[in-house]
Structures are given as structure tokens and as C-alpha cells.
Design an enzyme around this catalytic site. Structure first.
Site, PDB file in Angstrom:
ATOM      1  N   GLU A  92       8.254   4.493  -5.664  1.00  0.00           N
ATOM      2  CA  GLU A  92       8.205   5.999  -5.270  1.00  0.00           C
ATOM      3  C   GLU A  92       9.283   7.130  -5.392  1.00  0.00           C
ATOM      4  O   GLU A  92       9.657   7.070  -4.445  1.00  0.00           O
ATOM      5  CB  GLU A  92       6.966   5.995  -4.076  1.00  0.00           C
ATOM      6  CG  GLU A  92       6.472   5.721  -4.010  1.00  0.00           C
ATOM      7  CD  GLU A  92       5.541   5.749  -2.895  1.00  0.00           C
ATOM      8  OE1 GLU A  92       6.073   6.171  -1.348  1.00  0.00           O
ATOM      9  OE2 GLU A  92       4.129   5.264  -2.070  1.00  0.00           O
ATOM     10  N   GLU A 128      -3.017   0.182  -6.776  1.00  0.00           N
ATOM     11  CA  GLU A 128      -3.325   0.612  -5.889  1.00  0.00           C
ATOM     12  C   GLU A 128      -4.532   1.275  -5.740  1.00  0.00           C
ATOM     13  O   GLU A 128      -4.573   2.250  -5.179  1.00  0.00           O
ATOM     14  CB  GLU A 128      -2.265   1.400  -4.462  1.00  0.00           C
ATOM     15  CG  GLU A 128      -0.822   0.077  -4.532  1.00  0.00           C
ATOM     16  CD  GLU A 128       0.122   1.263  -3.725  1.00  0.00           C
ATOM     17  OE1 GLU A 128       0.037   2.452  -2.995  1.00  0.00           O
ATOM     18  OE2 GLU A 128       1.414   0.838  -4.405  1.00  0.00           O
TER      19      GLU A 128
HETATM   20  C1  XIL Z   1       0.287   2.104   2.986  1.00  0.00           C
HETATM   21  C2  XIL Z   1      -0.499   0.958   3.949  1.00  0.00           C
HETATM   22  O1  XIL Z   1      -1.670   0.865   3.158  1.00  0.00           O
HETATM   23  C3  XIL Z   1      -0.404   1.483   5.653  1.00  0.00           C
HETATM   24  O2  XIL Z   1      -1.649   0.558   5.927  1.00  0.00           O
HETATM   25  C4  XIL Z   1       0.241   1.551   6.031  1.00  0.00           C
HETATM   26  O3  XIL Z   1       0.222   2.298   7.376  1.00  0.00           O
HETATM   27  C5  XIL Z   1       1.691   3.073   5.068  1.00  0.00           C
HETATM   28  O4  XIL Z   1       1.143   2.422   3.607  1.00  0.00           O
HETATM   29  N1  XIL Z   1       2.195   3.668  -1.049  1.00  0.00           N
HETATM   30  C6  XIL Z   1       2.858   2.360  -1.573  1.00  0.00           C
HETATM   31  C7  XIL Z   1       1.533   1.835  -0.349  1.00  0.00           C
HETATM   32  O5  XIL Z   1       3.059   2.049  -1.896  1.00  0.00           O
HETATM   33  O6  XIL Z   1       2.455   0.601   0.379  1.00  0.00           O
HETATM   34  C8  XIL Z   1       1.206   1.904   0.797  1.00  0.00           C
HETATM   35  O7  XIL Z   1       0.286   1.822   1.792  1.00  0.00           O
HETATM   36  C9  XIL Z   1      -0.023   3.649   0.634  1.00  0.00           C
HETATM   37  C10 XIL Z   1       0.926   4.733  -0.388  1.00  0.00           C
END
Ligand code: XIL
Length: 372
Positions: free
Chosen positions: A159, A264
Site C-alpha cells: 500500500e 485478499e
Molecule cells: C487486516 C486484518 O485482516 C485485520 O485483522 C487487522 O485488524 C487489520 O488488517 N489490507 C491488508 C491487510 O494488506 O493486512 C489488512 O488486514 C486488510 C487490508
């Protein structure tokens, strides 16, 4: 005679309805499996939380092992957990995670070496360029080095871009300048020479941010640093983004010579505050019952919409399987999903293929059905 025929037809129809309702319940008993169905196309991954890594629940454990052949650590490899103090690293859980992936013969993804969120507090206090550079060198060398030859792919930087495609403001950009990304990839390559290295971000399927990502990825490649792939996070919803934009991005990133991954994946079914898109973990809104309509389960009409949305997505993924190496869901079942607490806390979301009882949903059948 006519009446007899009609009776028979209704019996057959009733029988069919009973069978189709039961499909959901029984479909795992017949040995169906996402990873097997898509074996020739791409890895099917999931993100693991601490309970899953500790194998606390045998039902979930079994589901993971039968359905998925790639794993990502949902939180435990983020700086605040794995490297909480300058000289302290916490490797117990990450060692377990890597052993779990190996035991189950899975493709193991490390998430993530460098990210402005979920940083340990000590990093945020760093004031000088030299100290931050030293932190980054130690962090990547120690973590990527420890799992050299054991982790198959690293999200090296997560990101780094804003929605308009410019560089996101962060401590790394402020103190080290834009080249911090190149430095990170070079460090990761040295520490883990056989591991695939990725850039990972949300909304990079959308045209403006996609253009920024293409510039960034080209810059990393031209610097001589090795980058093997790009992760489109895929935190999407029932209505957007359009599959056309996703498809255009898969093609555009692949043209750069990179493997493309959806890293994701989840599809939120809940109302979206302020029409927000993306997955900025730092964005949060107040709790409001109106924003939480499906606390007692997902109505059939929405199950159908969810299934249709995933079908549309997977049709594109299958069409471009030559460009895509992995599709990872962000969680195993709806109960685990981070979307129950983001961007509004304490909601009941239903974004994945398995429900809170680990039962496959209609969407599971549909995604599987595309391969029949
Ligand atoms: C999220 C997790 O799923 C949560 O448990 C945590 O509280 C916050 O992060 N983008 C990403 C992930 O790259 O690491 C994030 O994961 C969601 C958004």
C-alpha cells in the site's frame, strides 16, 4: 393420466428442491474442494489468524487443509507483532505458521515486510533518515533471512500509493524518499534470493491508481531490483468495482512481465459508509444498526447476489489463468472476516465462501460449478 403425470412431476420437482437445498449441507462430504477444482489454474489461498495457526479448532483445520493450497499470515508478520521493539523479534507464531504451511504442502506467503500501518510504535518515533534506513535493513534482513528458502512469496511493500496514483504519505516516504521501495526490494532479494517478491495494494484495479501502480512497478523493474508479481488485494463489494476494470488491470500488470495475484479477496454485502471504496485500515465509522442489516443470517436474495458476483469474478480469473498465479481469500469463514469490524465495528458481514459454521454457502457451489 394427465393428473398422474402432474403428480409425478411435482414429486420430482419437490425431490429436486430438497436435493438442491441439501447441496449446501452435504457438498463437503462428497470430497469437493476448491484447491482441487482450480489445481490447474492457480493456487487457492486463505489468510490464517492466530487460532487457525495454533490449530485450535479441528473443524476449521480440516476445512483449511482440504480447500486451500496457499496460506498468508493475516496479522502475525506485521511489524507491530513480529518486531515490536528495536531489538525484539517474536518468531514463535511465525515459525508455527511456516511449519503449518509446510506440513500441509501449501504455498506460503509472508505478509508484509514494509507497510505504514500496524507498525510497531518505536518505528513511528524514528526521526532520522539513517535510523529508519537501519531499521529497514535490520527488519528485512532478519525476517526475510530467517525464512529464506521456507517462505515462497513475500509481500515486500504494501500500500505505497494514494487513490490518485501518487505516493502515499508515510514515514518511509517522508524520511527515505520514493526510492524506499527499490531499497526494500533489493534488501528482500538479497535476504531471500529464491522467494518471489511482490508489490501489494488495494484499488489498483481502478484506472487512476492502476496508472500509478504501473509507473511504480516499472520504476522498480528499471532500477534493477527484482520484482516477480503484483497483488491486487480484492476487498470488493456486491456492486463494485466493475469486472471490466479488474480485467483491464490483470492484463496491464501482466504486460509488465509480472505474475498477477488477487491476494485478499472478500466481497462485502453490507452498506458502505460514504460510498467508501478500498481497504484503508485507518478509515473508521461509528456503529449504527442501520448499517448492520444481516445479523440473523444472509437472506436468500443476497446469497444469490453474492454468488453471482463471485461467479462474475471467477469467470474473469479463469479467462486469465495464464496471467494469474494465486487467488487468496482474506479469511477462511465469515466469522473470521475482518469485515465484521471494518470500517464499522461489531457488524455481521458475510463476505466469504464458508459461513460462520464452516458450511459452504451457495457461492461455494457456484464458484466450484464453474469448473464442472
Ligand atoms: C487486516 C486484518 O485482516 C485485520 O485483522 C487487522 O485488524 C487489520 O488488517 N489490507 C491488508 C491487510 O494488506 O493486512 C489488512 O488486514 C486488510 C487490508
Amino acid at each position: 393420466m394427465k393428473i398422474e403425470k402432474c403428480k409425478t412431476a411435482s414429486i420430482i420437482l419437490a425431490g429436486f428442491l430438497v436435493i438442491s437445498c441439501n447441496v449446501k449441507k452435504d457438498s463437503l462430504d462428497n470430497g469437493s474442494s476448491l484447491k482441487n477444482a482450480y489445481e490447474k489454474d492457480f493456487y487457492i489461498g486463505t489468510a490464517l489468524d492466530i487460532n487457525q495457526i495454533n490449530e485450535n479448532d479441528s473443524e476449521v483445520n480440516n476445512l483449511i487443509a482440504t480447500q486451500f493450497n496457499a496460506v498468508t499470515a493475516e496479522n502475525i508478520m506485521k511489524c507491530e507483532v513480529i518486531h515490536p521493539k528495536w531489538d525484539t523479534y517474536e518468531f514463535d507464531l511465525t515459525d508455527k505458521f511456516v511449519a503449518y504451511g509446510k506440513k500441509n504442502k501449501m504455498f506460503i506467503v509472508g505478509h508484509t515486510l514494509l507497510w505504514h500501518s500496524q507498525l510497531a510504535p518505536f518505528v513511528r518515533k524514528i526521526k532520522s533518515k539513517d535510523s529508519l534506513q537501519l531499521f529497514m535493513t535490520n527488519h528485512i534482513n532478519t525476517i526475510a533471512g530467517r525464512y529464506k528458502g521456507k517462505i515462497d512469496g513475500w509481500d515486500v511493500v504494501n500500500e505505497a500509493l494514494n487513490e490518485d496514483g501518487t505516493y502515499r504519505k508515510s514515514i518511509f516516504l517522508d524520511l527515505l524518499g520514493e526510492d524506499f521501495l527499490i531499497t526494500a526490494f533489493k534488501l528482500a532479494e538479497k535476504a531471500a534470493p529464491d522467494t518471489e517478491l511482490y508489490y501489494n495494494d488495494f484499488n489498483i484495479e481502478q484506472p487512476k491508481k492502476r496508472a500509478g501502480a504501473i509507473t511504480l512497478l516499472t520504476k522498480i523493474k528499471n532500477s534493477g531490483a527484482r520484482i516477480d508479481g503484483v497483488g491486487i488485494q480484492g476487498h470488493w463489494s456486491l456492486d463494485g468495482p466493475p469486472v471490466k476494470e479488474i480485467e483491464e488491470s490483470i492484463i496491464a500488470f501482466s504486460k509488465l512481465g509480472l505474475k498477477v495475484m488477487i491476494t485478499e479477496l472478500d466481497v462485502s454485502v453490507l452498506p458502505n459508509p460514504n460510498k467508501m471504496v478500498g481497504a484503508n485500515v485507518e478509515q473508521n465509522f461509528a456503529e449504527d444498526p442501520k448499517m448492520n442489516p444481516y445479523t440473523k443470517g444472509l437472506p436468500d436474495s443476497v446469497q444469490v447476489k453474492l454468488a453471482q458476483r463471485y461467479e462474475d469474478l471467477f469467470k474473469i480469473f479463469i479467462k486469465h489463468k495464464d496471467k494469474i498465479s494465486r487467488i487468496t481469500f482474506w479469511g477462511v469463514n465469515d466469522g473470521q472476516s475482518w469485515l465484521n469490524n471494518w470500517p464499522i465495528r461489531n457488524r455481521t458481514n458475510h463476505p466469504l465462501l464458508f459461513d460462520r459454521n464452516n458450511k459452504p454457502k451457495l457461492v461455494y457451489e457456484k464458484v466450484l460449478g464453474l469448473k464442472k
